[in-house]
Design a protein around this motif. Structure first.
Motif, PDB file in Angstrom:
ATOM      1  N   GLU A  64      12.301  10.570   1.321  1.00 23.49           N
ATOM      2  CA  GLU A  64      11.659  11.811   1.758  1.00 23.49           C
ATOM      3  C   GLU A  64      10.148  11.671   1.874  1.00 23.49           C
ATOM      4  OE1 GLU A  64      12.974  14.534  -1.191  1.00 23.49           O
ATOM      5  OE2 GLU A  64      14.918  14.912  -0.234  1.00 23.49           O
ATOM      6  N   GLN A  65       9.569  10.653   1.224  1.00 26.35           N
ATOM      7  CA  GLN A  65       8.119  10.479   1.261  1.00 26.35           C
ATOM      8  C   GLN A  65       7.630   9.939   2.602  1.00 26.35           C
ATOM      9  OE1 GLN A  65       6.298  11.748  -1.359  1.00 26.35           O
ATOM     10  NE2 GLN A  65       8.407  12.338  -1.782  1.00 26.35           N
ATOM     11  N   GLY A  66       8.525   9.344   3.368  1.00 26.07           N
ATOM     12  CA  GLY A  66       8.150   8.826   4.679  1.00 26.07           C
ATOM     13  C   GLY A  66       7.069   7.767   4.632  1.00 26.07           C
ATOM     14  N   GLY A  67       7.083   6.944   3.579  1.00 23.97           N
ATOM     15  CA  GLY A  67       6.086   5.882   3.466  1.00 23.97           C
ATOM     16  C   GLY A  67       4.787   6.315   2.828  1.00 23.97           C
ATOM     17  N   ALA A  68       4.724   7.521   2.259  1.00 25.89           N
ATOM     18  CA  ALA A  68       3.509   7.959   1.565  1.00 25.89           C
ATOM     19  C   ALA A  68       3.363   7.180   0.259  1.00 25.89           C
ATOM     20  CB  ALA A  68       3.574   9.454   1.278  1.00 25.89           C
ATOM     21  N   PRO A  69       2.137   6.844  -0.143  1.00 28.39           N
ATOM     22  CA  PRO A  69       1.933   6.037  -1.353  1.00 28.39           C
ATOM     23  C   PRO A  69       2.581   6.657  -2.592  1.00 28.39           C
ATOM     24  CG  PRO A  69      -0.091   6.161  -0.088  1.00 28.39           C
ATOM     25  CD  PRO A  69       0.864   7.116   0.553  1.00 28.39           C
ATOM     26  N   THR A  70       3.346   5.834  -3.306  1.00 24.50           N
ATOM     27  CA  THR A  70       4.142   6.294  -4.440  1.00 24.50           C
ATOM     28  C   THR A  70       4.048   5.302  -5.584  1.00 24.50           C
ATOM     29  OG1 THR A  70       5.726   7.451  -3.010  1.00 24.50           O
ATOM     30  CG2 THR A  70       6.495   6.830  -5.200  1.00 24.50           C
ATOM     31  N   PHE A 115      -7.607   3.846  -9.205  1.00 23.60           N
ATOM     32  CA  PHE A 115      -6.330   4.556  -9.213  1.00 23.60           C
ATOM     33  C   PHE A 115      -6.312   5.659  -8.165  1.00 23.60           C
ATOM     34  CE2 PHE A 115      -3.217   7.637 -10.818  1.00 23.60           C
ATOM     35  CZ  PHE A 115      -2.140   6.809 -11.094  1.00 23.60           C
ATOM     36  N   ASN A 116      -7.356   6.478  -8.137  1.00 21.85           N
ATOM     37  CA  ASN A 116      -7.414   7.560  -7.158  1.00 21.85           C
ATOM     38  C   ASN A 116      -7.541   7.026  -5.738  1.00 21.85           C
ATOM     39  OD1 ASN A 116      -7.090   9.604  -9.039  1.00 21.85           O
ATOM     40  ND2 ASN A 116      -9.287   9.865  -9.361  1.00 21.85           N
ATOM     41  N   GLY A 117      -8.091   5.814  -5.607  1.00 22.09           N
ATOM     42  CA  GLY A 117      -8.221   5.207  -4.287  1.00 22.09           C
ATOM     43  C   GLY A 117      -6.895   4.816  -3.669  1.00 22.09           C
ATOM     44  N   LEU A 118      -5.829   4.825  -4.472  1.00 22.56           N
ATOM     45  CA  LEU A 118      -4.495   4.535  -3.936  1.00 22.56           C
ATOM     46  C   LEU A 118      -3.954   5.697  -3.107  1.00 22.56           C
ATOM     47  CD1 LEU A 118      -2.879   2.999  -7.155  1.00 22.56           C
ATOM     48  CD2 LEU A 118      -3.846   1.755  -5.217  1.00 22.56           C
ATOM     49  N   GLY A 147       0.785  -1.232   0.000  1.00 19.70           N
ATOM     50  CA  GLY A 147       0.000   0.000   0.000  1.00 19.70           C
ATOM     51  C   GLY A 147       0.811   1.273   0.000  1.00 19.70           C
ATOM     52  N   ILE A 148       2.145   1.170  -0.152  1.00 23.73           N
ATOM     53  CA  ILE A 148       2.951   2.395  -0.171  1.00 23.73           C
ATOM     54  C   ILE A 148       3.792   2.546  -1.434  1.00 23.73           C
ATOM     55  CG2 ILE A 148       3.098   2.492   2.352  1.00 23.73           C
ATOM     56  CD1 ILE A 148       6.100   1.629   1.946  1.00 23.73           C
ATOM     57  N   LEU A 149       4.048   1.451  -2.138  1.00 22.58           N
ATOM     58  CA  LEU A 149       4.903   1.537  -3.312  1.00 22.58           C
ATOM     59  C   LEU A 149       4.339   0.647  -4.419  1.00 22.58           C
ATOM     60  CD1 LEU A 149       7.491   2.903  -4.285  1.00 22.58           C
ATOM     61  CD2 LEU A 149       8.786   0.932  -3.463  1.00 22.58           C
ATOM     62  N   TYR A 150       4.057   1.274  -5.546  1.00 25.13           N
ATOM     63  CA  TYR A 150       3.478   0.583  -6.689  1.00 25.13           C
ATOM     64  C   TYR A 150       4.360   0.782  -7.912  1.00 25.13           C
ATOM     65  CZ  TYR A 150      -0.662   0.947  -3.702  1.00 25.13           C
ATOM     66  OH  TYR A 150      -1.535   0.879  -2.640  1.00 25.13           O
ATOM     67  N   ARG A 151       4.178  -0.087  -8.889  1.00 23.52           N
ATOM     68  CA  ARG A 151       4.890   0.016 -10.159  1.00 23.52           C
ATOM     69  C   ARG A 151       3.902  -0.179 -11.298  1.00 23.52           C
ATOM     70  NH1 ARG A 151       8.805  -5.067 -10.967  1.00 23.52           N
ATOM     71  NH2 ARG A 151       8.701  -4.311 -13.118  1.00 23.52           N
ATOM     72  N   SER A 152       4.209   0.403 -12.449  1.00 22.26           N
ATOM     73  CA  SER A 152       3.301   0.213 -13.585  1.00 22.26           C
ATOM     74  C   SER A 152       3.977   0.631 -14.884  1.00 22.26           C
ATOM     75  CB  SER A 152       2.012   1.029 -13.400  1.00 22.26           C
ATOM     76  OG  SER A 152       2.210   2.395 -13.743  1.00 22.26           O
ATOM     77  N   ASN A 153       3.263   0.380 -15.965  1.00 24.25           N
ATOM     78  CA  ASN A 153       3.600   0.963 -17.247  1.00 24.25           C
ATOM     79  C   ASN A 153       3.098   2.418 -17.248  1.00 24.25           C
ATOM     80  OD1 ASN A 153       1.000  -0.363 -17.133  1.00 24.25           O
ATOM     81  ND2 ASN A 153       0.744   0.171 -19.305  1.00 24.25           N
ATOM     82  N   GLU A 154       3.120   3.065 -18.398  1.00 27.46           N
ATOM     83  CA  GLU A 154       2.782   4.487 -18.477  1.00 27.46           C
ATOM     84  C   GLU A 154       1.365   4.768 -17.984  1.00 27.46           C
ATOM     85  OE1 GLU A 154       5.153   6.126 -22.288  1.00 27.46           O
ATOM     86  OE2 GLU A 154       3.788   4.477 -22.722  1.00 27.46           O
ATOM     87  N   PRO A 155       1.191   5.626 -16.963  1.00 33.16           N
ATOM     88  CA  PRO A 155      -0.153   5.870 -16.432  1.00 33.16           C
ATOM     89  C   PRO A 155      -1.042   6.706 -17.335  1.00 33.16           C
ATOM     90  CG  PRO A 155       1.487   7.161 -15.233  1.00 33.16           C
ATOM     91  CD  PRO A 155       2.239   6.221 -16.125  1.00 33.16           C
ATOM     92  N   HIS A 156      -0.501   7.240 -18.438  1.00 31.84           N
ATOM     93  CA  HIS A 156      -1.395   7.952 -19.358  1.00 31.84           C
ATOM     94  C   HIS A 156      -2.367   6.975 -20.031  1.00 31.84           C
ATOM     95  CE1 HIS A 156       1.009   6.439 -22.763  1.00 31.84           C
ATOM     96  NE2 HIS A 156       0.035   6.859 -23.552  1.00 31.84           N
ATOM     97  N   LYS A 157      -2.079   5.667 -19.931  1.00 32.82           N
ATOM     98  CA  LYS A 157      -2.969   4.663 -20.502  1.00 32.82           C
ATOM     99  C   LYS A 157      -4.156   4.347 -19.596  1.00 32.82           C
ATOM    100  CE  LYS A 157       0.601   2.537 -23.365  1.00 32.82           C
ATOM    101  NZ  LYS A 157       1.323   1.297 -23.734  1.00 32.82           N
ATOM    102  N   LEU A 158      -4.191   4.942 -18.409  1.00 33.05           N
ATOM    103  CA  LEU A 158      -5.311   4.731 -17.494  1.00 33.05           C
ATOM    104  C   LEU A 158      -6.621   5.174 -18.145  1.00 33.05           C
ATOM    105  CD1 LEU A 158      -5.972   4.034 -14.429  1.00 33.05           C
ATOM    106  CD2 LEU A 158      -5.996   6.514 -14.102  1.00 33.05           C
TER     107      LEU A 158
END
Length: 270
Positions: A144-150, A55-58, A36-47
């Motif tokens: 620097e994010q301190g565990g904020a979702p990224t 996505f916004n729920g992350l 719940g803090i670190l995600y990976r993906s392909n290009e998000p413009h394809k959302l």
């Protein structure tokens, strides 16, 4: 290798085919990498709109974009919340930032001799051993994010993203075999996009490139990551030493980053 759960408790997004949570994997002391803090993906413009709520729920606070300026042009996310910060830290495959047209032109001009397998092996070495400033920037930014979702992404979410994620998982203490299994998930997740790209490139080159010659460019290979990790550990001994000595990452940054990545929970079977 141990089987890895592709979903690991996150919400699947059909329009981001190589999207997944980086966490949920066991680490050597019996705990797990935080989810719940670190995600990976392909290009998000394809959302697409159908996945927008997921996505916004992350509640992403940061998107770390590893693409070059030419890759990003006209392909920026359309639905990102205003509270989400996007930082571009480009990793270059060549000395110049070629446009897509220039890349295709180069492929066409060397179609008889081009070796995508060697190109990708060289690229992996370039990322881990010649792009150390970028790696330091990514690690510092994440700490620097301190565990904020990224979210971390590149174009296909497989090579640049795959290498950065592997470093983070190893830093958290995930066993190397688990890291490799997770890395290889990009192939089944990207399968439809790989097939589409092969059809396009074969037509573009008048079928002078076979599927077999193109595959090393469009999928991840076990040896790509294993070779550079073998070299990394032979030179530096540990991920921490590599980050400090090769990349110039501050030791306190490494400590903060590791703490943000590791959950206090133990594996369910314990």
């Amino acid at each position: 290798m141990a089987a890895v759960n592709v979903d690991r408790g996150i919400r699947k997004m059909d329009s981001l085919i190589n999207f997944r949570d980086v966490g949920g994997l066991p680490i050597v002391d019996g705990r797990v990498m935080r989810t719940g803090i670190l995600y990976r993906s392909n290009e998000p413009h394809k959302l697409k709109l159908k996945d927008l709520n997921k996505f916004n729920g992350l509640n992403l606070k940061l998107i770390c974009d590893l693409r070059t300026p030419n890759e990003r042009r006209t392909r920026l996310p359309r639905f990102v919340e205003s509270s989400t910060r996007t930082v571009n830290i480009p990793f270059y495959q060549n000395d110049e930032d070629y446009t897509r047209f220039q890349i295709f032109k180069q492929i066409l001009s060397t179609v008889r001799t081009i070796d995508f397998h060697q190109i990708m092996r060289d690229f992996y070495r370039k990322v881990l051993f010649d792009s150390t400033d970028q790696i330091r920037a990514v690690m510092t930014l994440l700490a620097e994010q301190g565990g904020a979702p990224t979210l971390i992404h590149c174009a296909s979410g497989k090579d640049r993203t795959g290498m950065i994620v592997a470093l983070l998982q190893l830093l958290a203490g995930v066993p190397r075999n688990e890291v490799m299994t997770d890395y290889m998930l990009s192939n089944p997740l990207n399968e439809s996009e790989t097939d589409r790209a092969i059809r396009y490139l074969r037509i573009f080159t008048c079928f002078r490139l076979s599927r077999e010659r193109l595959l090393p460019l469009l999928e991840v290979r076990h040896e790509y990551l294993e070779e550079v990790l073998d070299e990394l550990f032979a030179k530096y001994g540990t991920i921490e030493s590599y980050l400090v000595q090769a990349c110039g990452v501050d030791e306190r940054t490494i400590e903060v980053l590791r703490e943000s990545l590791v959950s206090d929970e133990r594996e369910a079977h314990e």
